[in-house]
Write a protein that holds these residues in place. Structure first.
Motif, PDB file in Angstrom:
ATOM      1  N   MET A   1       0.828  -1.131   0.306  1.00 29.80           N
ATOM      2  CA  MET A   1       0.156   0.000  -0.045  1.00 29.80           C
ATOM      3  C   MET A   1       1.108   1.158  -0.042  1.00 29.80           C
ATOM      4  O   MET A   1       1.665   1.665   0.895  1.00 29.80           O
ATOM      5  N   ALA A   2       0.876   1.824  -0.946  1.00 31.57           N
ATOM      6  CA  ALA A   2       1.556   3.153  -1.378  1.00 31.57           C
ATOM      7  C   ALA A   2       0.738   4.470  -0.311  1.00 31.57           C
ATOM      8  O   ALA A   2      -0.198   4.853  -0.379  1.00 31.57           O
ATOM      9  N   ILE A   3       1.692   5.041   0.409  1.00 30.17           N
ATOM     10  CA  ILE A   3       1.375   6.228   1.279  1.00 30.17           C
ATOM     11  C   ILE A   3       2.478   7.383   1.113  1.00 30.17           C
ATOM     12  O   ILE A   3       3.481   7.086   0.930  1.00 30.17           O
ATOM     13  N   ARG A   4       2.138   8.375   0.995  1.00 28.19           N
ATOM     14  CA  ARG A   4       3.051   9.552   0.829  1.00 28.19           C
ATOM     15  C   ARG A   4       2.681  10.454   2.268  1.00 28.19           C
ATOM     16  O   ARG A   4       1.678  10.746   2.526  1.00 28.19           O
ATOM     17  N   LEU A   5       3.945  10.838   2.835  1.00 30.25           N
ATOM     18  CA  LEU A   5       3.765  11.738   3.927  1.00 30.25           C
ATOM     19  C   LEU A   5       4.819  13.178   3.842  1.00 30.25           C
ATOM     20  O   LEU A   5       5.772  12.948   3.600  1.00 30.25           O
ATOM     21  N   THR A   6       4.145  14.019   4.006  1.00 29.36           N
ATOM     22  CA  THR A   6       4.567  15.330   3.786  1.00 29.36           C
ATOM     23  C   THR A   6       4.671  16.165   5.343  1.00 29.36           C
ATOM     24  O   THR A   6       3.530  15.940   5.979  1.00 29.36           O
ATOM     25  N   VAL A   7       5.898  16.784   5.600  1.00 32.67           N
ATOM     26  CA  VAL A   7       5.920  17.254   6.936  1.00 32.67           C
ATOM     27  C   VAL A   7       6.689  18.605   6.740  1.00 32.67           C
ATOM     28  O   VAL A   7       7.453  18.732   5.911  1.00 32.67           O
ATOM     29  N   ALA A   8       6.183  19.620   7.318  1.00 32.53           N
ATOM     30  CA  ALA A   8       6.779  21.031   7.522  1.00 32.53           C
ATOM     31  C   ALA A   8       6.795  21.406   8.952  1.00 32.53           C
ATOM     32  O   ALA A   8       5.895  21.354   9.593  1.00 32.53           O
ATOM     33  N   CYS A   9       7.758  21.819   9.517  1.00 34.01           N
ATOM     34  CA  CYS A   9       7.939  22.045  10.895  1.00 34.01           C
ATOM     35  C   CYS A   9       9.185  23.033  11.319  1.00 34.01           C
ATOM     36  O   CYS A   9      10.107  23.126  10.478  1.00 34.01           O
ATOM     37  N   PRO A  10       9.005  23.552  12.541  1.00 37.31           N
ATOM     38  CA  PRO A  10      10.470  24.417  12.996  1.00 37.31           C
ATOM     39  C   PRO A  10      11.618  23.339  12.902  1.00 37.31           C
ATOM     40  O   PRO A  10      11.285  22.013  13.413  1.00 37.31           O
ATOM     41  N   ASP A  11      12.559  23.819  12.409  1.00 37.90           N
ATOM     42  CA  ASP A  11      13.930  22.836  12.366  1.00 37.90           C
ATOM     43  C   ASP A  11      14.286  22.465  13.929  1.00 37.90           C
ATOM     44  O   ASP A  11      14.214  23.352  14.815  1.00 37.90           O
ATOM     45  N   GLN A  12      14.408  21.291  14.100  1.00 39.34           N
ATOM     46  CA  GLN A  12      14.883  20.827  15.547  1.00 39.34           C
ATOM     47  C   GLN A  12      15.645  19.528  15.340  1.00 39.34           C
ATOM     48  O   GLN A  12      15.390  18.615  14.260  1.00 39.34           O
ATOM     49  N   ILE A  13      16.429  19.043  16.534  1.00 36.74           N
ATOM     50  CA  ILE A  13      17.044  17.783  16.335  1.00 36.74           C
ATOM     51  C   ILE A  13      16.346  16.473  16.484  1.00 36.74           C
ATOM     52  O   ILE A  13      15.401  16.597  17.644  1.00 36.74           O
ATOM     53  N   GLY A  14      16.269  15.628  15.696  1.00 37.12           N
ATOM     54  CA  GLY A  14      15.571  14.371  16.057  1.00 37.12           C
ATOM     55  C   GLY A  14      14.393  14.160  15.277  1.00 37.12           C
ATOM     56  O   GLY A  14      13.863  13.022  15.318  1.00 37.12           O
ATOM     57  N   ILE A  15      13.832  14.982  14.142  1.00 41.97           N
ATOM     58  CA  ILE A  15      12.775  14.785  13.575  1.00 41.97           C
ATOM     59  C   ILE A  15      13.001  13.505  12.568  1.00 41.97           C
ATOM     60  O   ILE A  15      11.897  12.758  12.663  1.00 41.97           O
ATOM     61  N   VAL A  16      14.049  13.584  11.736  1.00 42.82           N
ATOM     62  CA  VAL A  16      14.206  12.453  11.033  1.00 42.82           C
ATOM     63  C   VAL A  16      13.933  11.001  11.868  1.00 42.82           C
ATOM     64  O   VAL A  16      13.469  10.105  11.352  1.00 42.82           O
ATOM     65  N   ALA A  17      14.640  11.075  12.993  1.00 44.75           N
ATOM     66  CA  ALA A  17      14.563   9.751  13.822  1.00 44.75           C
ATOM     67  C   ALA A  17      13.117   9.534  14.275  1.00 44.75           C
ATOM     68  O   ALA A  17      12.945   8.385  13.978  1.00 44.75           O
ATOM     69  N   THR A  18      12.690  10.731  14.678  1.00 44.92           N
ATOM     70  CA  THR A  18      11.220  10.317  15.181  1.00 44.92           C
ATOM     71  C   THR A  18      10.282   9.731  14.146  1.00 44.92           C
ATOM     72  O   THR A  18       9.544   8.652  14.321  1.00 44.92           O
ATOM     73  N   ILE A  19      10.309  10.415  12.820  1.00 47.79           N
ATOM     74  CA  ILE A  19       9.386   9.959  11.800  1.00 47.79           C
ATOM     75  C   ILE A  19      10.028   8.651  11.461  1.00 47.79           C
ATOM     76  O   ILE A  19       9.278   7.750  11.034  1.00 47.79           O
ATOM     77  N   GLY A  20      10.985   8.465  11.215  1.00 49.27           N
ATOM     78  CA  GLY A  20      11.815   7.243  10.622  1.00 49.27           C
ATOM     79  C   GLY A  20      11.204   5.992  11.712  1.00 49.27           C
ATOM     80  O   GLY A  20      11.025   4.954  11.061  1.00 49.27           O
ATOM     81  N   GLN A  21      11.385   6.134  13.038  1.00 54.10           N
ATOM     82  CA  GLN A  21      10.994   5.152  13.728  1.00 54.10           C
ATOM     83  C   GLN A  21       9.575   4.817  13.632  1.00 54.10           C
ATOM     84  O   GLN A  21       9.136   3.510  13.666  1.00 54.10           O
TER      85      GLN A  21
END
Lengths: 282, 282, 282, 282
Positions: A1-21
């Motif tokens: 099942m194909a899903i697309r996620l778009t995110v925009a937010c204030p820059d901060q440490i750990g976003i990629v990790a949180t979303i990735g997890q």
């Protein structure tokens, strides 16, 4: 099942990790990933194309978890089903090149859209609509008083609940109330390399100035004329042999190509707007 | 013997025949020919590269016949010996990329010029000059009063009797008296796609506007800022990842290439100026 | 009265003068002129767009004089009435992008042609033809024996007496006898930058090789596969993200644009063939 | 503290999360991120530009953690200090344009490299080296027996322990043993759009074929001639007026620009090689 996620937010440490997890927790495989940090604006943009297992049933749960995260991280996010066609209204005047091009790309399945209707202030392009069995609304816009026409226009648009409105060489300036109603959802093609030659008759202006390149600009419409966020631009070389008619002819090819590319970028959710500029992942 | 003939005159029947006959009479073989009629302006432009027999001794006679014709047909004409290098002054400030590029093309014999001197309002690029044994004139231009500096500049230029002055990123606006003294003989490179982003700091302007292409414009200098006849332009694609520094870096390559192309076109007598626009035979 | 004159002949002194005199004698005004001397081949090419007075009645006489001159100077020449549309046959297989593009340019009066018919080895594109009221000939070409099909094809073509045949993604190799019957009058679009990736499946070849640009080539058909004189080429940038499907999609835009440009150049009599190469005045 | 992390590994769920967590644990801020999944090859590529706090002292610890992860996930990874210049050897023959361009970009600090030496089979370009105080090794390569020369060449190269060797128009084919010694670390510029016109004298081949575009290809060298993984390509438009000399002149600009772009991509660790093709993050 194909899903697309778009995110925009204030820059901060750990976003990629949180979303990735989160994605890994639901066995999501990231097919295409794009990030961008605008250091000046302190803002972070992300777009992920993800495949979840075919028997994936936990989209709601994922959505709720994103909701929770989004409060802590001030995320603006969207979970999109990329296969679902976006609902589009096309608006034109008398020139057919952009309309014919979009209709062709649509009928050859290059563009994943549902065309709700074509709206025009002229009757010239009704045949293109009828060939494709698309409703054609003729809403003339009289020079002396445009209020009634624009109200009818707004009503017509609203009833279709479009995701997107494409001004495919619609030669009227939309009223501010309409622009504000569909922020980031009205796309225009301007027949010059903006900001050069904004306003009327750009090819005449270009001819007068003697430039060696002419261009086109695909941009979002906001309430300032020809000043909305730019999605895509391109140019074509001209020389002293080219009359204004030649420039119009050559310009048509650039216009329709730039509009098609800008439209595709938007439809694939590759464009983010921030501070009147765009981040375009392509 | 290679001879170049350029002609500009009011459009009229028989010009090509008349000139063609004259050239044939002297056994001239036309190697490359370009004509253009500007129907709007009613003006005709022509450029011929001609080979005359090696023992050709009648150049004076040909010149006299052209003189006679020119009165009847209102010709503006030039007989040019293309092998003779044009005499060029280079003007720079602190940025070296355009200067280094021109010097390289000159020392590798790609440009058929004699470099008379380099003039700068800074001392930064003296080494490039000394590597090439070219006189370097440092003429600082104080912000508060530029009169004396510009007089010294004019004097320095005049003593060299240049055919052409190249502003290779000279970051001062030349005084009108100097522009008028060398009409069609001062070439500038502007670091934007004119008329977009005329004036100062074009890359900053482009960054603010969020354009997707940045460009450069090679033009003749007249006494209106960044408004002289355009010779050549080009663009390079940028995106949201590019900082102003990146744009400056990418822009350098476009600038030097556009200047080199514009300069070459001028040196080969391919550019005609008429009504603040150019006809460029290439 | 607009007349076009094209000339090709052995290079010699005085051609321009002789032709120029003749045109002036009939009060012809040369609107656009192009010459080229191929020094290596010792051959001269010329194309003139000329306006004669509106009441011009001496075309036959001019023609006779050209006839006389042509014997002395070994001229190959043509006097063309540019307003008369050329008679064109379009040939396609299943892919519609080039056909749809040419039909659009034709119905919007960008191309000055008469479309005699569409011939295809498949039935897929019959609707495009019927929308435009153009005869559609379905001539299937069986793999095992193509002789009968190609004979029927030749007969169909011959009966229309076309000026030009356009292979708008016709995926069959024409038999030599047909190519030889219409020398310089069959135009093909090949979906690669020839000579790279000649033959079948060029996008697959390009994907395998990992190139960073893909292209298209518009060329005349001769009896050697993909080796005819090249009229026009162009490229588009790709990267590692692009699948073969993406390349096919991006390639379509290049293909149709290159074919449209090549076709226009031919229709305006701007292309000369000499020694398997072209001289293109544009 | 700026750190760059590149990763290539078999595609699998959770890589982004695992790496993202590790970076976040050390308070790393991801400035620029690129991922790519090659679905066909089942391989994943990633490049991160990261800022760690200025007082970061745990690089060794991070490195050990990556080491542990890499066994489980079969990672090929590199932690790179992007400020450290790469050690580069330049190799040339007689043509100076690529060398002069690289030297200019180096002395104007556009390229972050340490130039160890210039090696040439000719003496022509010694002056360019001496202007910049760079050692110049003249190693002639006799036609009849190249063994001794290539041994001397290998020795000279080895003693400098270079990160990268740039063949800036070095007109000799390197021996296989040398190519194998520096896999992915020798960059060449070929003066055609490969695979068109591989081998010797590509401009002559292009002239014969009558193409309308000429190009250049920057690629890694492997032991098959002109067949290594392509990093970057570009083209320039030509026409029937251009002689082979003109093509050589125009080609020089494309060559040096393509080489400069390819070189920069490599120096910024943006290029991954997999199955004789490249993934280029730009």
């Amino acid at each position: 099942m194909a899903i697309r996620l778009t995110v925009a937010c204030p820059d901060q440490i750990g976003i990629v990790a949180t979303i990735g997890q989160l994605i890994a927790k639901y066995q999501g495989n990231i097919i295409e990933a794009n990030h961008h940090t605008d250091a000046g604006a302190g803002w972070f943009f992300m777009r992920h194309d993800i495949y979840f297992p075919t028997d994936f049933t936990k989209l709601d749960q994922l959505q709720r978890e994103l909701e929770n995260i989004s409060q802590a991280l001030q995320l603006q996010w969207q979970l999109i089903q990329p296969k679902r066609p976006k609902r589009v209204i096309l608006m034109v005047s008398r020139q057919s090149h952009c309309l014919a091009d979009i209709l062709y790309r649509w009928r050859s399945k290059e563009l994943n859209i549902e065309i709700l209707c074509i709206i025009s202030n002229h009757q010239d392009l009704a045949q293109e609509a009828s060939w494709h069995n698309i409703p054609y609304h003729y809403i003339p816009v009289p020079k002396q008083d445009k209020t009634a026409a624009f109200n009818q226009l707004a009503e017509t648009i609203d009833q279709y609940k479009p995701d997107l409105i494409v001004l495919a060489r619609y030669m009227q300036i939309l009223p501010p109330f309409l622009c504000q109603q569909y922020p980031g959802r009205i796309i225009n093609i301007h027949h010059s390399f903006l900001p050069a030659f904004a306003g009327a008759k750009p090819y005449h202006q270009a001819f007068e100035r003697g430039v060696k390149l002419i261009g086109a600009t695909c941009h979002y419409v906001n309430d300032e004329l020809d000043a909305g966020p730019i999605i895509e631009q391109d140019m074509v070389r001209i020389n002293h042999c080219h009359s204004i008619d030649d420039m119009v002819r050559l310009g048509k090819d650039v216009e329709k190509n730039v509009l098609a590319r800008g439209l595709r970028l938007h439809l694939e959710d590759r464009v983010f707007i921030h501070n009147d500029k765009t981040v375009v992942f392509n």
